[in-house]
Each structure stands twice: as structure tokens, then as C-alpha cells.
Design an enzyme around this catalytic site. Structure first.
Site, mmCIF file in Angstrom:
data_model
loop_
_atom_site.group_PDB
_atom_site.id
_atom_site.type_symbol
_atom_site.label_atom_id
_atom_site.label_comp_id
_atom_site.label_asym_id
_atom_site.label_seq_id
_atom_site.Cartn_x
_atom_site.Cartn_y
_atom_site.Cartn_z
ATOM 1 N N LYS A 130 1.982 9.771 5.904
ATOM 2 C CA LYS A 130 1.142 10.568 6.819
ATOM 3 C C LYS A 130 0.227 9.630 7.595
ATOM 4 C CE LYS A 130 -3.000 10.092 4.558
ATOM 5 N NZ LYS A 130 -4.017 9.163 5.014
ATOM 6 N N ASP B 264 -4.765 13.840 -1.934
ATOM 7 C CA ASP B 264 -3.772 13.886 -0.852
ATOM 8 C C ASP B 264 -2.473 14.577 -1.254
ATOM 9 O OD1 ASP B 264 -5.303 12.697 1.055
ATOM 10 O OD2 ASP B 264 -4.414 10.700 0.858
HETATM 11 P P1 ATP Z 1 -4.313 7.199 0.727
HETATM 12 O O1 ATP Z 1 -4.043 7.255 2.189
HETATM 13 O O2 ATP Z 1 -3.986 8.481 0.013
HETATM 14 O O3 ATP Z 1 -5.632 6.631 0.368
HETATM 15 P P2 ATP Z 1 -2.923 4.744 0.447
HETATM 16 O O4 ATP Z 1 -1.801 4.739 1.424
HETATM 17 O O5 ATP Z 1 -4.166 4.032 0.841
HETATM 18 O O6 ATP Z 1 -3.225 6.253 0.072
HETATM 19 P P3 ATP Z 1 -1.088 4.336 -1.683
HETATM 20 O O7 ATP Z 1 0.017 3.541 -1.072
HETATM 21 O O8 ATP Z 1 -0.850 5.782 -1.878
HETATM 22 O O9 ATP Z 1 -2.437 4.127 -0.878
HETATM 23 O O10 ATP Z 1 -1.435 3.653 -3.076
HETATM 24 C C1 ATP Z 1 -2.708 3.376 -3.538
HETATM 25 C C2 ATP Z 1 -2.650 2.780 -4.938
HETATM 26 O O11 ATP Z 1 -1.884 3.618 -5.798
HETATM 27 C C3 ATP Z 1 -2.023 1.405 -4.985
HETATM 28 O O12 ATP Z 1 -3.005 0.500 -5.403
HETATM 29 C C4 ATP Z 1 -0.891 1.498 -5.979
HETATM 30 O O13 ATP Z 1 -0.912 0.458 -6.935
HETATM 31 C C5 ATP Z 1 -1.068 2.838 -6.677
HETATM 32 N N1 ATP Z 1 0.222 3.527 -6.840
HETATM 33 C C6 ATP Z 1 0.634 4.189 -7.921
HETATM 34 N N2 ATP Z 1 1.852 4.691 -7.749
HETATM 35 C C7 ATP Z 1 2.247 4.378 -6.507
HETATM 36 C C8 ATP Z 1 3.435 4.622 -5.749
HETATM 37 N N3 ATP Z 1 4.459 5.308 -6.233
HETATM 38 N N4 ATP Z 1 3.463 4.144 -4.486
HETATM 39 C C9 ATP Z 1 2.413 3.461 -3.972
HETATM 40 N N5 ATP Z 1 1.290 3.199 -4.657
HETATM 41 C C10 ATP Z 1 1.198 3.643 -5.912
#
Ligand code: ATP
Length: 282
Positions: A10, A135
Site C-alpha cells: 500500500k 495496518d
Molecule cells: P508499515 O507501513 O505498516 O509501517 P513497513 O512497510 O514499514 O510497514 P514491514 O515491511 O511491514 O514495514 O515490516 C516491518 C517489520 O516487521 C520489519 O522489521 C520486519 O522484520 C518485520 N516483519 C515480520 N514479518 C514480516 C514479513 N512477513 N514481511 C516483512 N516484514 C516482516
């Protein structure tokens, strides 16, 4: 039995933070949009337990992984005696503000609902999934959505016309927690005008939407990482109708009029200092 699902990323077309709550979370108002950039999630039924495989070495394969947590939750809720093997083909940049982890978890819930013929509707899946993260409800629902509360109160908006998006992810580590801790609610001078954005979205005017996007978290992340501003400007210089940081960053996206202008910008901006994707809204 096997099922394969796309876990789509997203972007936040705008994001406002309205208050710090007593529980430490912040109340936000944000417009979220699903894009076609996705992880592929394969789920197989096995005799017992949860087995997780992933092509990215950076992610945990135990119950620290959101996909694992989602499977665990689903199995306990529906008293499922057999097990699952989950394969994640990771394409969404990790910890980038694109909700990759949440989207994987949402895909596992949606997939297991189908795989085990549980027949739950979206509302029920959301009520189960929301304990996994703010989220997750949005990732289950998808589309063009206005989210409030900590992101879990959803109102569907009219879907925006299909639009080309270029995403640039600079190689800097930004922790969501750090961004919120460093946000001073008294020093936000420019907030998104949500009512204006709603009417723009109703009209389906992409150019106006692109010009009126605001993310209040940019101030925090940009102050530390100048590169985010540099990328925003580059995207506009190379033809974006507008550009914005997504979530707490560091991803920056640009909205483009058509595929050829998106591809042209991609070619011009491409470099080793950041990862780049051309995708579209879905
Ligand atoms: P948001 O926009 O919801 O803040 P984000 O894109 O910043 O999310 P994500 O990629 O969702 O961040 O991941 C954040 C943390 O979650 C990472 O530090 C990662 O180690 C942990 N994590 C756990 N499971 C997963 C997964 N399946 N994919 C990605 N990250 C994961």
C-alpha cells in the site's frame, strides 16, 4: 491442497496525525491505496505445525514473522488440527512504509479462510486480524480507503482511476517507532485537507490528488534523511504529477499520468543508491 495469493503493498496518499493516545499509539487519519507491487504467498496443508519459507534472508522464519503469527492465530481461532506450509516470495521492500509485513499476514488469513473453507466474510477476518497490527484491517480490505483511529477504522472511498506509480526506496533504515517518537504535534504546519481530498477522489481527478497530497510524518523523516526530499524533487523534475513519502518512510512514490512517463522517470532516476519500482494502483 495449495493456494497462492498476492499480498499487495500500500501507499499513503496522505497521512495526518491528530493526537497521541494514552496507550502510546497515535490517532491518525490517512488515505490508503493498494498498489500492484506484491509478495506471492503459497499456502499448503501439511499434517501439523507451521512451516515458513522465504526467499529473503532478512526475515525471521519463526513466530516473529507476521505471516507465521497470522497462521497461528487462524489455527487457534478455528481449531484447525492440521498444519500449513507457507512460502513467501518477497518483493515488497521491508520496513519501507509499504506495509509488506501486514500484507503478508492479511494474505495468510484470507488464504487460510479459503483453504479450510471457513466461509468468513471480510468483516469477520478483519475483527480477527486486527490484533496483529494496525495496518492489517486495511490490508485485508484493500482498495482506496480512509483509515482513522490507529488505522483500524476503515471507510471505503470511491476507487481512484488506475494510475502509474514509481516507488523509490533509499537505502536508509527508518524505524516507525522513532518517527512517531520524534513527531511534535505542536509543530505541524501543513496538514492534508481530507475533505478536499475526498471530493477530489470522488471526481477521480488524479492530477489534483497528486498536487494535494500531504504526509505530516515527512517533516520528521526528512529532517534526518535529506535524501527523501531529494527523491521527492527528482520524481517531480522527471514528470510526476506529485510525490510523497509513504507511511513513516523511507519509501517515496510519484504519481504519473501514463505508463510511458512512469517508465521514462524510472530510467532517469535509476541508480545504485536506491531501489526502484514501477507499479500501478489496483
Ligand atoms: P508499515 O507501513 O505498516 O509501517 P513497513 O512497510 O514499514 O510497514 P514491514 O515491511 O511491514 O514495514 O515490516 C516491518 C517489520 O516487521 C520489519 O522489521 C520486519 O522484520 C518485520 N516483519 C515480520 N514479518 C514480516 C514479513 N512477513 N514481511 C516483512 N516484514 C516482516
Amino acid at each position: 491442497m495449495m493456494i497462492s495469493i498476492k499480498a499487495r503493498a500500500k501507499i499513503n496518499l496522505s497521512l495526518d496525525v491528530t493526537a497521541k493516545r494514552l496507550d502510546g499509539y497515535h490517532n491518525i487519519k490517512t488515505i490508503m491505496q493498494t498498489i500492484d507491487l506484491h509478495d506471492k504467498i503459497d499456502i499448503d496443508v501439511i499434517n501439523k505445525g507451521i512451516e515458513l519459507e522465504c526467499n529473503s534472508m532478512e526475515l525471521p522464519l519463526d513466530n516473529k514473522n507476521l505471516a507465521y503469527k497470522a497462521a497461528e492465530l487462524f489455527m487457534s481461532k478455528y481449531d484447525i488440527k492440521s498444519g500449513v506450509r507457507i512460502k513467501i516470495d518477497k518483493n515488497i521492500p521491508i520496513a519501507a512504509g509499504l506495509a509488506g509485513g501486514s500484507s503478508d499476514a492479511a494474505a495468510v488469513l484470507i488464504g487460510m479462510n479459503k483453504l479450510f473453507n471457513c466461509g468468513m466474510d471480510v468483516t469477520t477476518l478483519i475483527s480477527i486480524g486486527k490484533v496483529l497490527g494496525a495496518d492489517i484491517p486495511y490490508c485485508i480490505k484493500g482498495g482506496t480507503v480512509f483509515a482513522e483511529g490507529i488505522g483500524e477504522i476503515l471507510s471505503e472511498l470511491k476507487a481512484i482511476p488506475m494510475t502509474y506509480i514509481v516507488i523509490v526506496v533509499p537505502k536508509v533504515a527508518v524505524s516507525t517507532k522513532w518517527v512517531y517518537q520524534n513527531l511534535n504535534l505542536n509543530k505541524i504546519y501543513k496538514r492534508p485537507d481530507m475533505n478536499l481530498l475526498f471530493s477530489i477522489i470522488n471526481e477521480g481527478n488524479i492530477a489534483l490528488l497528486a498536487q494535494n497530497m500531504v504526509n505530516v510524518l515527512e517533516t520528521v523523516t526528512m529532517e534526518k534523511f535529506d535524501i527523501i526530499n531529494t527523491i521527492k524533487q527528482k520524481l517531480k523534475e522527471f514528470g510526476a504529477l506529485g510525490s510523497l513519502m509513504s507511511g513513516s518512510g523511507p519509501s517515496v512514490f510519484g504519481i504519473f499520468r501514463d505508463k510511458s512517463s512512469a517508465l521514462e522517470a524510472y530510467q532517469k532516476i535509476k541508480c545504485n543508491d536506491w531501489d526502484l519500482f514501477v507499479t500501478e494502483t489496483t
